[in-house]
Design a protein around this motif. Structure first.
Motif, PDB file in Angstrom:
ATOM      1  N   SER A   1     -44.576  51.625  14.844  1.00  0.00           N
ATOM      2  CA  SER A   1     -43.844  50.367  14.915  1.00  0.00           C
ATOM      3  C   SER A   1     -44.106  49.580  13.638  1.00  0.00           C
ATOM      4  O   SER A   1     -45.210  49.600  13.096  1.00  0.00           O
ATOM      5  CB  SER A   1     -44.281  49.562  16.132  1.00  0.00           C
TER       6      SER A   1
ATOM      7  N   LEU B   1     -46.463  45.754  23.776  1.00  0.00           N
ATOM      8  CA  LEU B   1     -45.723  46.906  24.287  1.00  0.00           C
ATOM      9  C   LEU B   1     -44.329  46.506  24.753  1.00  0.00           C
ATOM     10  O   LEU B   1     -43.355  47.234  24.534  1.00  0.00           O
ATOM     11  CB  LEU B   1     -46.500  47.547  25.431  1.00  0.00           C
TER      12      LEU B   1
ATOM     13  N   SER C   1     -46.119  49.961  19.029  1.00  0.00           N
ATOM     14  CA  SER C   1     -46.863  51.178  19.356  1.00  0.00           C
ATOM     15  C   SER C   1     -48.176  51.290  18.590  1.00  0.00           C
ATOM     16  O   SER C   1     -49.156  51.820  19.108  1.00  0.00           O
ATOM     17  CB  SER C   1     -46.010  52.421  19.078  1.00  0.00           C
TER      18      SER C   1
ATOM     19  N   VAL D   1     -51.515  50.905  30.055  1.00  0.00           N
ATOM     20  CA  VAL D   1     -50.613  51.673  29.209  1.00  0.00           C
ATOM     21  C   VAL D   1     -51.061  53.122  29.226  1.00  0.00           C
ATOM     22  O   VAL D   1     -52.254  53.425  29.336  1.00  0.00           O
ATOM     23  CB  VAL D   1     -50.615  51.113  27.766  1.00  0.00           C
TER      24      VAL D   1
ATOM     25  N   GLU E   1     -48.300  56.438  24.865  1.00  0.00           N
ATOM     26  CA  GLU E   1     -47.430  55.367  24.392  1.00  0.00           C
ATOM     27  C   GLU E   1     -47.982  54.679  23.150  1.00  0.00           C
ATOM     28  O   GLU E   1     -47.256  53.943  22.485  1.00  0.00           O
ATOM     29  CB  GLU E   1     -47.232  54.323  25.491  1.00  0.00           C
ATOM     30  N   LEU E   2     -49.255  54.902  22.848  1.00  0.00           N
ATOM     31  CA  LEU E   2     -49.891  54.214  21.732  1.00  0.00           C
ATOM     32  C   LEU E   2     -50.091  55.136  20.539  1.00  0.00           C
ATOM     33  O   LEU E   2     -50.339  56.331  20.684  1.00  0.00           O
ATOM     34  CB  LEU E   2     -51.257  53.670  22.152  1.00  0.00           C
TER      35      LEU E   2
END
Length: 327
Positions: free
Chosen positions: A14, A40, A45, A71, A75-76
């Motif tokens: 991101s 988020l 991210s 989370v 997703e990270l």
């Protein structure tokens, strides 16, 4: 939120990252959870941390949020750093043994088998560069890191490291370099940024708000609830409170008024869209502050305002940095 490639790699991040330098010390679990949720929800991210942030507390806190199910790990994009040591005689240790042990310790604190991006926190003149870089190769080969980079390397140090990694099959190209970059600190434009662009290394811009000064909060003094008043971070803010920096902050505030925006958004937009920047990493004291920073996604500076900010914040250029025709 828009995603960008990190350098010449397949890793997408991101274009705003979430910094965690105060997590585990000034930022407790509930506030960190709220910040991560806001981040988020905005499509972020990239979460940036380091083994020395709150003496490992930031990594522990992030792991707790993952364990709590806030989370999913996938997703990270988790980026951490190793190499800083708390010794008066040696501030950085880039030896292969120290770095790999530090990575293992970070993985334990984070409660994960791998990090998406692992960076050497600073250049260690006491260790051969090829030894430091071999640790990065081993980290990727063992699956403990997906991508690797460096932080706080000078131009020649970055160029040397990037060239070495491209020099033989099996070495892992550097994906990133993390450096302070803002309208108040444009020193990397002299050599580091050109080296990164030439080598295909993506820049992660830390302190893009000039350590908070570009928000305008210090124009009329130091607020008691600010980092500038913190016993831990006052020395971090103080260097950017001089007269030259005040003129830049005033210009940012003027631009914000003309755009019906905020100084924070103007300053952050300027950094985010500079050539070579993959992501600007933003740290916030509260979720409300982070929400304000994330609102910059809707702002693109007009060319005339960007040019005016370029001019008033231009770093001094002298030989050999300036154009030969200017000499």
């Amino acid at each position: 939120m828009e995603k960008r490639q990190l350098g010449r790699t397949g890793l997408r991040v991101s274009r705003l990252g979430l910094g965690t330098m105060t997590w585990g010390r000034d930022t407790e679990v509930a506030e960190a959870a709220e910040q991560l949720k806001v981040f988020l929800d905005a499509g972020g991210s990239l979460v940036d941390t380091a083994d020395v942030y709150s003496d490992g507390g930031a990594e522990y806190l992030l792991a707790r949020l993952l364990d709590d199910g806030l989370v999913a790990r996938a997703e990270l994009v988790i980026a951490t750093k190793s190499g800083s040591v708390p010794f008066a005689e040696r501030r950085f240790d880039g030896s292969r043994g120290h770095l790999l042990a530090a990575l293992d310790a970070s993985l334990h604190r984070l409660g994960t088998d791998y990090v998406d991006l692992w960076q050497v926190h600073a250049f260690d003149p006491a260790t051969p560069t090829e030894e430091t870089l071999h640790a990065l190769d081993l980290a990727v080969a063992s699956g403990r890191a997906r991508y690797v980079g460096v932080a706080n390397f000078s131009g020649w140090q970055l160029a040397k490291a990037a060239t070495w990694q491209h020099g033989a099959p099996g070495r892992v190209p550097l994906a990133s370099t993390q450096m302070e970059y803002s309208l108040l600190q444009r020193g990397i434009e002299r050599e580091v940024l050109p080296a990164a662009l030439d080598a295909g290394v993506g820049l992660l811009a830390s302190s893009p708000l000039g350590r908070g000064v570009l928000t305008g909060k210090y124009r009329h003094g130091v607020p008691q609830d600010s980092r500038g008043a913190s016993p831990y971070l006052s020395g971090f803010v103080q260097p950017y409170l001089g007269e030259r920096f005040r003129r830049i902050v005033d210009a940012v505030a003027t631009a914000a008024d003309g755009l019906a925006s905020s100084p924070l958004a103007v300053a952050l937009s300027w950094v985010r869209d500079r050539p070579g920047v993959a992501a600007a990493v933003v740290g916030a004291r509260t979720a409300a502050q982070l929400t304000s920073a994330l609102s910059v996604e809707a702002l693109t500076l007009p060319d005339e305002i960007r040019s005016a900010l370029d001019d008033i914040s231009a770093p001094v250029r002298r030989y050999p940095d300036q154009d030969w025709n200017e000499l």
